[in-house]
Design a protein around this motif. Structure first.
Motif: not given
Length: 468
Positions: A138, A174-175, A178, A180-182, A238, A240
């Motif tokens: 990640l 999913g990765r 994840a 994207s959220r960060l 996530q 997201a």
């Protein structure tokens, strides 16, 4: 430097609402919006355009185009010059194109698309990146997304279909969510269950159904709905942001609503062809109407119009990816297509979008404000452009359209400006068309025809990451 300009006496429409006002344009930006600006503008040597009886709206933003896209042996008909000329003639002043045609490295894809646009675009443009893989760690995926942001690219597209060249697995999705959220990089998905599509395609071919008429049964609404449900759960897990491109069906729409009801931060786009066309063309074996997802039935069209009015679908993009009739016949393998899998899919739409969606205002399905929102305001806000575009507000780029509601136009290929030699809307007459299109203060189209177009004047727009 272009002379100052005043748009006088029109009805300004954007997210603020509608109001009678003049708009003063100076140095490529909106300098003021208010009453009686024409007098002050004339004293400063400004040109004055009478916009009375018309709507003055922010230039359209089409966040879903495929210009100069190679698909096997053929390439989409419009490059960045012809495609943005067509956009300007129809009132669109910014496009966000998908960079990447398959599995090439992202740096190569971005450099290639910059090369295709530079020196050719007539209006402004940005890029999404199509990605088919991400680092397994990640932290490394986050660093890659941070590189995208540094390049002004704040959205990516992942495919849940086309396993031979584009489809990603749920772990990669999913990765990406994840990361994207960060990082604030928006994740867009082509939501069709590719495994099921392949099985249905094999069954159709085994039954001897090889032509365009097989496409609706090979890509039914259920494959869209199941993919939306699956990726909606991943986005929810996530925490997201997620954007579903080219939503086509009532079943897919219900899956979006269900994911949203469960707490997913999910957004959806549809296209004019899903609002105005139906699958009867495919049933007649017409190859020029092939697209993915395919055209649907009247009930799906009605559901999507209702969803636009309710705000459940927030954007109308075009998925502008037309092919000439000759290239359709050649097929993606060259020579001639052997079955529906080799028919290059995509329709023309970048020039006709504003007017086709405006028909929803005339039919009472949308308000004027909603029409502007789905064609400009929401695309700007959702895709990091609202710091420069998407509203009639001082300080923003003077991307403006004087839209004449009394104008009429037949959407025949000979009257449009795409290099595609046919129109999916041939013979359809619409009410309402841009009388004037301004790109950063310069008139680039007048009465639906190119005006002071200058290939290369269109700027690459660096978009902002998602703000939480």
């Amino acid at each position: 430097m272009d002379r100052p300009l005043v748009l006088r006496g029109g009805t300004v429409v954007d997210a603020v609402g509608r109001r009678r006002a003049d708009v003063l344009v100076r140095d490529g930006r909106i300098a003021a919006v208010g009453p009686d600006l024409a007098r002050a503008g004339a004293e400063a040597g400004a040109d004055v355009v009478d916009a009375s009886g018309s709507y003055v709206v922010p230039g359209g933003i089409d966040v879903h185009t495929h210009l100069a896209l190679p698909v096997g042996a053929v390439t989409s008909a419009d490059d960045f010059e012809s495609g943005t000329v067509a956009a300007a003639c129809g009132g669109t002043t910014c496009v966000v194109d998908f960079a990447g045609a398959g599995r090439e490295p992202w740096e190569e894809a971005l450099a290639t698309w910059h090369g295709r646009a530079r020196g050719r675009a007539v209006v402004d443009y940005g890029f999404h990146l199509t990605i088919t893989e991400l680092p397994e760690r990640l932290d490394d995926a986050v660093r890659r997304f941070e590189r995208f942001v540094e390049e002004g690219v704040t959205s990516v597209k992942l495919y849940m279909a086309y396993p031979d060249r584009l489809m990603v697995d749920d772990e990669t999705l999913g990765r990406a969510l994840a990361a994207s959220r960060l990082t604030g990089v928006r994740v867009c998905v082509h939501a069709e269950d590719g495994t099921t599509v392949e099985a249905l395609a094999a069954a159709a071919l085994a039954a001897g159904r090889t032509g365009p008429e097989a496409v609706p049964s090979v890509r039914p609404p259920s494959v869209e709905a199941s993919a939306v449900r699956r990726v909606g759960e991943l986005a929810l897990a996530q925490g997201a942001w997620l954007y579903v491109v080219h939503l086509s069906s009532a079943a897919g729409l219900e899956a979006v609503r269900a994911a949203r009801a469960r707490g997913a931060d999910i957004h959806a786009e549809t296209c004019p062809h899903y609002l105005h066309l139906d699958q009867s063309h495919l049933e007649a074996g017409e190859q020029d109407f092939v697209c993915a997802p395919p055209l649907r039935e009247a009930a799906d069209r009605a559901a999507l119009w209702q969803a636009l009015g309710a705000g459940d679908v927030e954007v109308v993009g075009t998925d502008h990816c037309p092919f000439t009739t000759a290239d359709r016949r050649r097929g993606t393998a060259g020579g001639a297509w052997a079955d529906f899998r080799q028919i290059p899919g995509g329709l023309s739409g970048v020039e006709t979008r504003l007017s086709l969606v405006y028909q929803g205002v005339l039919d009472g399905r949308l308000t004027l404000e909603q029409w502007v929102e789905v064609t400009s305001g929401a695309p700007a806000r959702l895709f990091g452009l609202d710091h420069v575009k998407g509203a009639v507000q001082p300080g923003l780029d003077a991307d403006l359209v004087v839209f004449d509601p009394s104008a009429t136009r037949r959407l025949d290929a000979v009257r449009l400006h795409s290099r595609c030699d046919h129109s999916a809307y041939e013979g359809l007459q619409v009410a309402g068309w841009p009388a004037l299109t301004l790109s950063r203060g310069r008139v680039v189209a007048r009465d639906g025809e190119p005006a002071d177009v200058e290939p290369g004047r269109g700027h690459y727009v660096r978009r902002a990451p998602l703000r939480r």
